[in-house]
Scaffold this active site. Structure first.
Site, PDB file in Angstrom:
ATOM      1  N   PHE A  78       5.085   0.733   5.734  1.00 13.56           N
ATOM      2  CA  PHE A  78       4.071  -0.308   6.082  1.00 13.56           C
ATOM      3  C   PHE A  78       2.676   0.073   5.959  1.00 13.56           C
ATOM      4  O   PHE A  78       1.999   1.150   6.262  1.00 13.56           O
ATOM      5  CB  PHE A  78       4.058  -0.747   7.768  1.00 13.56           C
ATOM      6  CG  PHE A  78       5.308  -1.598   7.860  1.00 13.56           C
ATOM      7  CD1 PHE A  78       5.114  -2.931   7.791  1.00 13.56           C
ATOM      8  CD2 PHE A  78       6.449  -0.966   8.361  1.00 13.56           C
ATOM      9  CE1 PHE A  78       6.235  -3.763   8.220  1.00 13.56           C
ATOM     10  CE2 PHE A  78       7.616  -1.858   8.713  1.00 13.56           C
ATOM     11  CZ  PHE A  78       7.309  -3.084   8.633  1.00 13.56           C
ATOM     12  N   ASP A  79       1.849  -0.655   5.269  1.00 12.92           N
ATOM     13  CA  ASP A  79       0.291  -0.829   5.166  1.00 12.92           C
ATOM     14  C   ASP A  79      -0.229  -1.001   6.569  1.00 12.92           C
ATOM     15  O   ASP A  79       0.682  -1.696   7.233  1.00 12.92           O
ATOM     16  CB  ASP A  79       0.042  -1.555   4.033  1.00 12.92           C
ATOM     17  CG  ASP A  79      -1.591  -1.618   4.102  1.00 12.92           C
ATOM     18  OD1 ASP A  79      -2.300  -0.486   4.045  1.00 12.92           O
ATOM     19  OD2 ASP A  79      -1.938  -2.779   4.071  1.00 12.92           O
TER      20      ASP A  79
END
Length: 227
Positions: A8-9
């Protein structure tokens, strides 16, 4: 299981960076007894985006971004400021913002029992750790990979090589990166040869040659892909 590892960013994927940025700019300008007009804010955004693009290409480091953006901004309006000092203050105000984007915490809660979750971010380490802690989502992640600590950044393949080497029993074909940036997250996923999910709520146009595996408008659409 179709996927096992979810990368995940952070900014504008899990946390609402736009809200954080706006508040940090307002606080900075108030402290400096300066007026934050719409024109100045728009010009800042342009300068900042261009500097981050240069960073993603490996042409400059994060210190250059921090020390340069306000100096260049005010030069365009005929005013001289200490760019480094303003940059440090701004970073402090940024670290205090941790608004969640939508129902991202609930989504992570649902995913955690079934997937290995990791953070992959180009942000500044001390800021990102504090924001992840303050938003109470850090415990959902097995590890956090910040470009500043690695020495490479998204979309560089070297960044992802570093990440993959440190994920236990990593299976490339079962990895998925989720992020809002075509040039950073999606292009990086392509270079790393993993599948990608582009979070694109504002229906931006795709850049030439960057084609996400999946495209979603809201983060909870991720469940459709995973299922």
């Amino acid at each position: 299981m179709k996927f096992k590892t979810l990368l995940f960013d952070v900014d504008d994927t899990l946390l609402d960076f736009r809200a954080t940025e706006k508040q940090a700019l307002y606080t900075l300008f108030s402290e400096e007894q300066l007026e934050l007009t719409q024109e100045i804010e728009q010009q800042y955004q342009l300068i900042n985006r261009n500097l981050w693009k240069e960073f993603e290409l490996g042409n400059i480091n994060k210190e250059t971004i921090s020390n340069t953006r306000f100096k260049v901004l005010f030069e365009q309006f005929g005013k001289k400021v200490d760019g480094e000092e303003m940059g440090l203050k701004y970073q402090q105000f940024l670290s205090e913002g941790h608004d969640l984007l939508g129902n991202s915490r609930q989504i992570l809660e649902q995913l955690k029992p079934h997937y290995d979750l990791y953070v992959v971010t180009n942000g500044i380490a001390k800021i990102q750790y504090k924001r992840l802690d303050d938003s109470k989502i850090r415990p959902f992640f097995n590890d956090i990979f910040v470009s500043e600590e690695i020495g490479y950044q998204k979309p560089m393949k070297e960044y992802f090589d570093y990440v993959f080497e440190r994920i236990p029993a990593f299976e490339q074909e079962k990895a998925l990166i989720i992020g809002d940036s075509l040039n950073s997250d999606i292009a990086g996923g392509q270079k790393a040869d993993i599948q990608t999910v582009w979070l694109n709520p504002s229906k931006q146009e795709k850049s030439s040659g960057i084609e996400p595996t999946y495209e979603i408008r809201q983060l909870d659409e991720l469940f459709t892909i995973l299922n």
